[in-house]
Design a protein around this motif. Structure first.
Motif, mmCIF file in Angstrom:
data_model
loop_
_atom_site.group_PDB
_atom_site.id
_atom_site.type_symbol
_atom_site.label_atom_id
_atom_site.label_comp_id
_atom_site.label_asym_id
_atom_site.label_seq_id
_atom_site.Cartn_x
_atom_site.Cartn_y
_atom_site.Cartn_z
ATOM 1 N N GLY A 153 0.809 -1.212 0.000
ATOM 2 C CA GLY A 153 0.000 0.000 0.000
ATOM 3 C C GLY A 153 0.844 1.263 0.000
ATOM 4 O O GLY A 153 0.476 2.269 -0.625
ATOM 5 N N PHE A 154 1.995 1.230 0.694
ATOM 6 C CA PHE A 154 2.898 2.387 0.678
ATOM 7 C C PHE A 154 3.419 2.629 -0.735
ATOM 8 O O PHE A 154 3.527 3.768 -1.187
ATOM 9 N N LEU A 155 3.764 1.540 -1.451
ATOM 10 C CA LEU A 155 4.231 1.688 -2.826
ATOM 11 C C LEU A 155 3.128 2.242 -3.719
ATOM 12 O O LEU A 155 3.368 3.115 -4.569
ATOM 13 N N LYS A 156 1.916 1.758 -3.528
ATOM 14 C CA LYS A 156 0.793 2.254 -4.335
ATOM 15 C C LYS A 156 0.538 3.732 -4.077
ATOM 16 O O LYS A 156 0.222 4.495 -4.999
ATOM 17 N N ALA A 157 0.639 4.132 -2.815
ATOM 18 C CA ALA A 157 0.381 5.533 -2.468
ATOM 19 C C ALA A 157 1.343 6.471 -3.185
ATOM 20 O O ALA A 157 1.015 7.632 -3.455
ATOM 21 N N MET A 158 2.535 5.979 -3.506
ATOM 22 C CA MET A 158 3.533 6.787 -4.201
ATOM 23 C C MET A 158 3.600 6.466 -5.694
ATOM 24 O O MET A 158 4.512 6.926 -6.382
ATOM 25 N N ALA A 159 2.641 5.654 -6.198
ATOM 26 C CA ALA A 159 2.623 5.231 -7.603
ATOM 27 C C ALA A 159 3.914 4.539 -8.005
ATOM 28 O O ALA A 159 4.423 4.708 -9.114
ATOM 29 N N LYS A 160 4.455 3.727 -7.084
ATOM 30 C CA LYS A 160 5.664 2.969 -7.348
ATOM 31 C C LYS A 160 5.402 1.459 -7.345
ATOM 32 O O LYS A 160 6.328 0.663 -7.288
ATOM 33 N N ASP A 161 4.144 1.081 -7.379
ATOM 34 C CA ASP A 161 3.766 -0.328 -7.267
ATOM 35 C C ASP A 161 3.915 -1.064 -8.590
ATOM 36 O O ASP A 161 4.078 -0.452 -9.660
ATOM 37 N N ALA A 162 3.852 -2.389 -8.519
ATOM 38 C CA ALA A 162 4.037 -3.240 -9.702
ATOM 39 C C ALA A 162 2.999 -2.973 -10.778
ATOM 40 O O ALA A 162 3.255 -3.190 -11.971
ATOM 41 N N GLY A 163 1.820 -2.502 -10.376
ATOM 42 C CA GLY A 163 0.765 -2.229 -11.349
ATOM 43 C C GLY A 163 1.087 -1.119 -12.324
ATOM 44 O O GLY A 163 0.417 -0.973 -13.347
ATOM 45 N N GLN A 164 2.127 -0.327 -12.046
ATOM 46 C CA GLN A 164 2.528 0.753 -12.958
ATOM 47 C C GLN A 164 3.368 0.240 -14.130
ATOM 48 O O GLN A 164 3.637 0.986 -15.068
ATOM 49 N N CYS A 165 3.785 -1.016 -14.062
ATOM 50 C CA CYS A 165 4.653 -1.577 -15.101
ATOM 51 C C CYS A 165 3.909 -1.686 -16.431
ATOM 52 O O CYS A 165 2.780 -2.186 -16.486
ATOM 53 N N THR A 166 4.560 -1.264 -17.527
ATOM 54 C CA THR A 166 3.976 -1.360 -18.868
ATOM 55 C C THR A 166 4.654 -2.431 -19.715
ATOM 56 O O THR A 166 4.409 -2.511 -20.914
ATOM 57 N N GLN A 167 5.526 -3.241 -19.100
ATOM 58 C CA GLN A 167 6.238 -4.313 -19.795
ATOM 59 C C GLN A 167 7.125 -3.771 -20.920
ATOM 60 O O GLN A 167 7.286 -4.410 -21.972
ATOM 61 N N CYS A 168 7.745 -2.609 -20.677
ATOM 62 C CA CYS A 168 8.601 -2.021 -21.716
ATOM 63 C C CYS A 168 9.920 -2.768 -21.860
ATOM 64 O O CYS A 168 10.572 -2.700 -22.912
ATOM 65 N N GLY A 169 10.367 -3.465 -20.826
ATOM 66 C CA GLY A 169 11.564 -4.286 -20.900
ATOM 67 C C GLY A 169 12.880 -3.581 -20.674
ATOM 68 O O GLY A 169 13.939 -4.219 -20.678
ATOM 69 N N VAL A 170 12.857 -2.271 -20.445
ATOM 70 C CA VAL A 170 14.104 -1.528 -20.248
ATOM 71 C C VAL A 170 14.875 -2.060 -19.047
ATOM 72 O O VAL A 170 16.106 -2.214 -19.082
#
Length: 383
Positions: free
Chosen positions: A343-360
């Motif tokens: 939840g702390f990661l989500k609150a800062m928009a740093k959670d896994a759900g932000q991944c777009t699979q760009c592969g960088v």
């Protein structure tokens, strides 16, 4: 009860501190303290020699922006002569401070909520690389000096959640009396860790420890392979006592905070505190801790070394942070605690759900982890 002397104040504080963050609840609701048993627990602990009580603005609330019920409860529970028996601590909610005046306003309201004219220790809550510069530039050092001079607080300190270099910078930035850091046998290299603990000790700060049992995960559901190691000890201890005794074994630790939720936990921890002498663990017991650490780490799901070569993520994902949360779930089987971390990661928009699979990120990974796949798995399980 055993006591240890604070380096700068020469106060004798109980090695066990009562943390008012995980009190018994009504109907399982975190914002509804069951005040009858909670008051009985706190007063029993004080009667048994506990003389350090810790609370905060948001404890037992509905989020990080609203005042919780812990401070008002603590103020009520410490009536009838109990306030005079303890060193009382609360914390400035740094993330809510916008102006220099806010600091005084929060402190004055906290004194009212706690029904006291002074705080023995006042901590800046959760300092990190973002909050400290903000407070510093707003004049927090002047605020602390004035609050010390006018008697609203007796001693100033801070609690901390960030990397070691940030901790060292903050330690050197003010004439603190104490600091509060996370430390347990699984987290010696996490945040300030063992190195930060010793850094504070070398500079004469008192050290209060939070999360000695990792929010209860080192004392709750113990994996069979871990319990089988503890069972080999010549002197038997509960998982909670193993965790607490490890922290008390460090001579630089002054107080170990425990957020207790039942009278049974209070009684057990008080008994353990009577055995919490520094450097009292045997070599054989230290060897058992090392085996337990290896057993927990063998449950890792992601072999991340936190080298940071995958960072920064173009979408803002804290990749090592998400992997740490995922590994903690595998190690301790604590879904509630894991979701709180996530939840702390989500609150800062740093959670896994932000991944777009760009592969960088995968191009820089030294461990050849399929980062995108793992982040997708984490998001599916925790979002």
């Amino acid at each position: 009860m055993l006591y240890r002397t604070m380096p700068r104040t020469k106060q004798e504080l109980s090695v066990l501190g009562f943390g008012c963050m995980r009190l018994p609840l009504i109907g399982g609701r975190y914002d509804q303290i069951d005040e009858g048993p909670a008051t009985e627990m706190l007063r029993y602990a004080i009667d048994q020699g506990v003389n350090y009580v810790d609370t905060a603005w948001t404890y037992h609330g509905t989020g990080m922006t609203k005042p919780g019920g812990s401070e008002p409860f603590t103020g009520r529970a410490l009536q009838n002569g109990y306030r005079e028996k303890v060193s009382l601590t609360t914390k400035l909610p740094c993330w809510l401070v916008k102006t220099r005046q806010d600091m005084d306003d929060f402190l004055n309201r906290q004194l009212e909520r706690l029904q006291t004219d002074h705080l023995d220790f006042y901590l800046l809550h959760g300092l990190n690389a973002t909050q400290w510069p903000k407070l510093r530039d707003l004049g927090v050092r002047d605020f602390l000096n004035r609050a010390l001079d006018d008697g609203r607080i007796r001693h100033a300190g801070f609690s901390f959640h960030d990397e070691l270099n940030v901790f060292m910078e903050i330690v050197e930035a003010y004439d603190w009396t104490c600091c509060q850091i996370q430390y347990n046998y699984m987290d010696e290299e996490y945040q300030a860790g063992a190195s930060g603990l010793q850094y504070a000790v070398d500079r004469g700060l008192g050290v209060m420890i939070m999360e000695p049992l990792r929010g209860g995960s080192l004392a709750g559901r113990i994996p069979p392979e871990v319990q089988s190691i503890w069972d080999r000890a010549s002197v038997k201890k509960s998982p909670a006592e193993w965790g607490l005794r490890y922290v008390w074994n460090h001579p630089g630790v002054n107080v170990v905070l425990s957020g207790m939720s039942s009278m049974e936990q209070v009684e057990e921890n008080i008994q353990s505190a009577g055995r919490g002498l520094p450097q009292s663990l045997s070599y054989a017991e230290i060897d058992l801790y090392e085996e337990v650490k290896r057993a927990y780490r063998a449950r890792f799901k992601v072999d991340c070394t936190n080298c940071q070569y995958c960072m920064p993520c173009p979408n803002g994902v804290d990749i090592p942070g998400n992997f740490e949360v995922w590994n903690n779930l595998a190690m301790y089987e604590d879904m509630k605690g894991t979701k709180a971390q996530y939840g702390f990661l989500k609150a800062m928009a740093k959670d896994a759900g932000q991944c777009t699979q760009c592969g960088v990120c995968e191009m820089g990974c030294t461990q050849f982890i399929p980062i995108g796949e793992v982040l997708e798995e984490i998001a599916a399980a925790l979002d």
